[in-house]
Design an enzyme around this catalytic site. Sequence first.
Site, PDB file in Angstrom:
ATOM      1  N   ARG A  89       0.795  -1.226   0.000  1.00 42.32           N
ATOM      2  CA  ARG A  89       0.000   0.000   0.000  1.00 42.32           C
ATOM      3  C   ARG A  89       0.830   1.280   0.000  1.00 42.32           C
ATOM      4  O   ARG A  89       1.810   1.422   0.728  1.00 42.32           O
ATOM      5  CB  ARG A  89      -0.969  -0.001   1.181  1.00 42.32           C
ATOM      6  CG  ARG A  89      -0.334  -0.075   2.561  1.00 42.32           C
ATOM      7  CD  ARG A  89      -1.412  -0.283   3.618  1.00 42.32           C
ATOM      8  NE  ARG A  89      -0.864  -0.268   4.968  1.00 42.32           N
ATOM      9  CZ  ARG A  89      -1.192   0.620   5.895  1.00 42.32           C
ATOM     10  NH1 ARG A  89      -2.057   1.563   5.629  1.00 42.32           N
ATOM     11  NH2 ARG A  89      -0.662   0.561   7.103  1.00 42.32           N
ATOM     12  N   LYS A 129       1.459  -4.266   3.424  1.00 42.60           N
ATOM     13  CA  LYS A 129       2.639  -3.594   3.983  1.00 42.60           C
ATOM     14  C   LYS A 129       2.991  -2.378   3.134  1.00 42.60           C
ATOM     15  O   LYS A 129       2.855  -2.399   1.910  1.00 42.60           O
ATOM     16  CB  LYS A 129       3.838  -4.552   4.005  1.00 42.60           C
ATOM     17  CG  LYS A 129       5.151  -3.919   4.477  1.00 42.60           C
ATOM     18  CD  LYS A 129       6.273  -4.935   4.486  1.00 42.60           C
ATOM     19  CE  LYS A 129       7.633  -4.271   4.759  1.00 42.60           C
ATOM     20  NZ  LYS A 129       7.660  -3.603   6.086  1.00 42.60           N
ATOM     21  N   HIS A 130       3.453  -1.290   3.798  1.00 38.20           N
ATOM     22  CA  HIS A 130       4.032  -0.145   3.095  1.00 38.20           C
ATOM     23  C   HIS A 130       5.423  -0.545   2.593  1.00 38.20           C
ATOM     24  O   HIS A 130       6.381  -0.610   3.371  1.00 38.20           O
ATOM     25  CB  HIS A 130       4.182   1.055   4.041  1.00 38.20           C
ATOM     26  CG  HIS A 130       2.906   1.761   4.360  1.00 38.20           C
ATOM     27  ND1 HIS A 130       2.024   2.203   3.398  1.00 38.20           N
ATOM     28  CD2 HIS A 130       2.372   2.130   5.554  1.00 38.20           C
ATOM     29  CE1 HIS A 130       1.000   2.808   3.980  1.00 38.20           C
ATOM     30  NE2 HIS A 130       1.180   2.765   5.284  1.00 38.20           N
ATOM     31  N   VAL A 131       5.557  -0.800   1.312  1.00 39.03           N
ATOM     32  CA  VAL A 131       6.858  -1.211   0.780  1.00 39.03           C
ATOM     33  C   VAL A 131       6.845  -1.058  -0.735  1.00 39.03           C
ATOM     34  O   VAL A 131       5.784  -1.087  -1.374  1.00 39.03           O
ATOM     35  CB  VAL A 131       7.172  -2.681   1.170  1.00 39.03           C
ATOM     36  CG1 VAL A 131       6.251  -3.653   0.450  1.00 39.03           C
ATOM     37  CG2 VAL A 131       8.635  -3.023   0.935  1.00 39.03           C
TER      38      VAL A 131
END
Length: 428
Positions: free
Chosen positions: A141, A201-203
């Site tokens: 995300r 996950k922010h990635v």
Amino acid sequence: MDHLFRQRRISVPKRTSELVALIAVSCTLFLFLHTRDLSTKLRRMEGRLNDDVTAFNHLTDRMPTERTEHAFASAQEYKEALEAIRRHTGAERSKPQRTLEAEPEESQQEEQEYLDELLVPEPWELNNTARAGTEILFFNRVPKVGSQTFMELLRRLSNRNRFGFHRDTVQRVETIRLAPADQQALASIVTSYEPPASYIKHVCYTNFTRMGFPSPIYVNVVRDPVERVISWYYYVRAPWYYVERKRAFPDLPLPDPAWLKKDFETCVLSGDRECRYVEGETHEGIGDHRRQTLFFCGHEPQCTPFNSVEALQRAKRVVEQQYAVVGVLEDMNSTLLALEKYVPRFFKGALNLYWDQLNTFNRINRNAFKPPVSEAVKQIVRANFTREIEFYEFCKQRLHMQLRALRDPTITVPTPRSRRRRAQKNRV
């Protein structure tokens, strides 16, 4: 006698044969001209669809500056450019009135719509879900694109559609770009869950197959880049944000009160370092997540320069080749429809669930401390977000193309022609 009759030739008048020959030549010439004209129109339409930069310039009303690249090497040069932009936004003179172009004839409209329809691909050509190596949904995300809302939607859908729901833990410092060893560890974690499952996950985009793991089903969401950085600017200044952070990490120091009180318009107009958004920078010193393309480009160093051509092209290529759906926050209906149609195992019933529980979803991460920002200031910021905006428009066009490819008469999506009409009206 019979033999002589069989050998006898039937004569045809000379003028009749000439007339037949003339008709044949005329038909051939007519077909040739018609085919050439149709081929020219098809090439013209294909060129317009593929020329993303031209499409972007047509959709947005960019203000001229003396720097074509909209990148400024010094604070003084940036301030001079700001003054030039202010003059163009109406501080010293009014903007000239524009008029709509004459509407084409009805026959031309029908022909244009027919040509547009010819360029729509089949759904399987745009469906990357079938290319995944495992039934695991990976939502890497992007911050401030409504990702908290989509995460909650996925959590509720996991109960209905019976799949595992997993997310990364809250971290003190969110690491977006990972070293190769960390990418390997991430791929190992994601693929360790029992399918069907989802992981959030922010990635940055992570290539699982390059490390020997099966490719998951990639999905993500984008947002207007300028609205997104404004949202982030006030998000990290919201009181409740620091309350949550202090609860999770009690030893975190509180920020400077002067920094908390600084508004976005003042930050931009004063040429503050935080709001300059200089093209080509690889380290801005603050985590404002200005590079939306970074989440699609990947972990490579070539993806880090802000508003760069290479990061843009890499991000586009990854979206086309790897992502099942990249939604658009400003078009929630199209986003949820595409997710339902192209990733039904996980998003079946998403549209009805979202609208049935809209009040709940609307309260997620809503920032009551975010004041309005003037369009003039937004235009100043847009001047340095040219390629980020181009990527956003690219994702929007792809999303609408995915829905048009379904050829479902019950689904209404903007066509290239309707987008051009809206662009003309917005420029008046």
